[in-house]
Motif scaffolding. Structure first.
Motif, PDB file in Angstrom:
ATOM      1  N   GLN A   1       0.969  -1.119   0.014  1.00  0.00           N
ATOM      2  CA  GLN A   1       0.065   0.082   0.050  1.00  0.00           C
ATOM      3  C   GLN A   1       0.724   1.320   0.027  1.00  0.00           C
ATOM      4  N   SER A   2       1.993   1.076  -0.104  1.00  0.00           N
ATOM      5  CA  SER A   2       2.939   2.405  -0.102  1.00  0.00           C
ATOM      6  C   SER A   2       2.714   3.272   0.880  1.00  0.00           C
ATOM      7  N   CYS A   3       2.859   2.794   2.111  1.00  0.00           N
ATOM      8  CA  CYS A   3       2.533   3.680   3.366  1.00  0.00           C
ATOM      9  C   CYS A   3       3.402   3.419   4.337  1.00  0.00           C
ATOM     10  N   PRO A   4       4.476   4.301   4.265  1.00  0.00           N
ATOM     11  CA  PRO A   4       5.350   4.253   5.482  1.00  0.00           C
ATOM     12  C   PRO A   4       4.766   4.623   6.627  1.00  0.00           C
ATOM     13  N   TYR A   5       4.839   3.789   7.435  1.00  0.00           N
ATOM     14  CA  TYR A   5       4.233   4.412   8.974  1.00  0.00           C
ATOM     15  C   TYR A   5       4.641   3.354   9.962  1.00  0.00           C
ATOM     16  N   PRO A   6       4.472   3.499  11.244  1.00  0.00           N
ATOM     17  CA  PRO A   6       5.161   2.494  12.236  1.00  0.00           C
ATOM     18  C   PRO A   6       4.059   1.462  12.595  1.00  0.00           C
ATOM     19  N   GLU A   7       4.065   0.456  11.634  1.00  0.00           N
ATOM     20  CA  GLU A   7       3.425  -0.750  11.720  1.00  0.00           C
ATOM     21  C   GLU A   7       3.419  -1.393  12.997  1.00  0.00           C
ATOM     22  N   LEU A   8       4.441  -1.310  13.589  1.00  0.00           N
ATOM     23  CA  LEU A   8       4.701  -2.081  15.017  1.00  0.00           C
ATOM     24  C   LEU A   8       4.521  -0.818  15.941  1.00  0.00           C
ATOM     25  N   ASP A   9       3.242  -0.881  16.454  1.00  0.00           N
ATOM     26  CA  ASP A   9       2.632   0.359  17.378  1.00  0.00           C
ATOM     27  C   ASP A   9       2.984   0.194  18.805  1.00  0.00           C
ATOM     28  N   GLY A  10       3.511  -1.002  19.211  1.00  0.00           N
ATOM     29  CA  GLY A  10       3.576  -1.363  20.562  1.00  0.00           C
ATOM     30  C   GLY A  10       2.299  -1.766  21.099  1.00  0.00           C
ATOM     31  N   ARG A  11       1.411  -2.251  20.586  1.00  0.00           N
ATOM     32  CA  ARG A  11       0.006  -2.690  21.159  1.00  0.00           C
ATOM     33  C   ARG A  11      -0.062  -4.225  21.101  1.00  0.00           C
ATOM     34  N   ASP A  12       0.722  -4.736  20.313  1.00  0.00           N
ATOM     35  CA  ASP A  12       0.515  -6.393  19.946  1.00  0.00           C
ATOM     36  C   ASP A  12       0.654  -7.186  21.252  1.00  0.00           C
ATOM     37  N   GLY A  13       1.199  -6.584  22.195  1.00  0.00           N
ATOM     38  CA  GLY A  13       1.567  -7.350  23.591  1.00  0.00           C
ATOM     39  C   GLY A  13       0.767  -7.123  24.707  1.00  0.00           C
ATOM     40  N   GLU A  14      -0.254  -6.012  24.423  1.00  0.00           N
ATOM     41  CA  GLU A  14      -0.830  -5.437  25.559  1.00  0.00           C
ATOM     42  C   GLU A  14      -1.861  -6.878  26.241  1.00  0.00           C
ATOM     43  N   PRO A  15      -1.879  -6.792  27.378  1.00  0.00           N
ATOM     44  CA  PRO A  15      -2.760  -7.649  28.005  1.00  0.00           C
ATOM     45  C   PRO A  15      -4.302  -7.366  27.525  1.00  0.00           C
ATOM     46  N   GLY A  16      -4.745  -8.591  27.142  1.00  0.00           N
ATOM     47  CA  GLY A  16      -6.162  -8.846  26.620  1.00  0.00           C
ATOM     48  C   GLY A  16      -6.172  -8.999  24.874  1.00  0.00           C
TER      49      GLY A  16
END
Length: 145
Positions: free
Chosen positions: A31-46
């Motif tokens: 999608q030619s969309c450079p953005y921070p895909e790794l947003d820090g939410r993957d490991g949140e509780p729940g």
């Protein structure tokens, strides 16, 4: 085709890498969309990660987060993605069905790419605000329940 679901803590390094690679390949590269895909939410509780895999390679994925809103907690569905070679097989819809079964009667929200709003409407989502641009792509906030 195998369906999987896991918390962050239950993901081994190889699987996590493959899931993140799928997301980056589509959302950042295709999608030619450079953005921070790794947003820090993957490991949140729940947080739950749901995906389909073929030969241990993910071909469709979505992420469920627990979010707080003024009226109470909601499930935020996002990062819905299908690998190019698996598109048209209904996998995103199957993942969404599984996610909504887990959500039950609780409200669920998502930010749909605008061209996919009708797809999400088939699962009970309705626009809940005006269209907006996120990383140059039109989106619409949607809510179910």
């Amino acid at each position: 085709m195998i369906f999987r679901t896991a918390s962050f803590q239950d993901l081994d390094a190889t699987t996590l890498y493959a899931l993140l690679k799928l997301r980056v390949d589509v959302f950042v590269v295709e999608q030619s969309c450079p953005y921070p895909e790794l947003d820090g939410r993957d490991g949140e509780p729940g947080t739950r990660h749901l995906w389909y895999e073929v030969d241990r390679r993910p071909v469709a994925y979505l992420r469920m987060l627990e979010d707080a809103e003024p009226d109470g907690p909601v499930c935020r569905i996002g990062r819905v993605v299908t690998a190019p070679e698996a598109r048209g097989d209904g996998l995103a819809g199957q993942l969404l069905t599984a996610a909504l079964a887990a959500v039950g009667d609780r409200p669920a929200v998502l930010d749909a790419q605008s061209h996919l709003a009708k797809f999400y409407a088939k699962y009970g989502f309705a626009a809940s605000g005006p269209e907006f641009l996120e990383d140059g792509i039109p989106h619409v906030p949607m809510r179910r329940g």
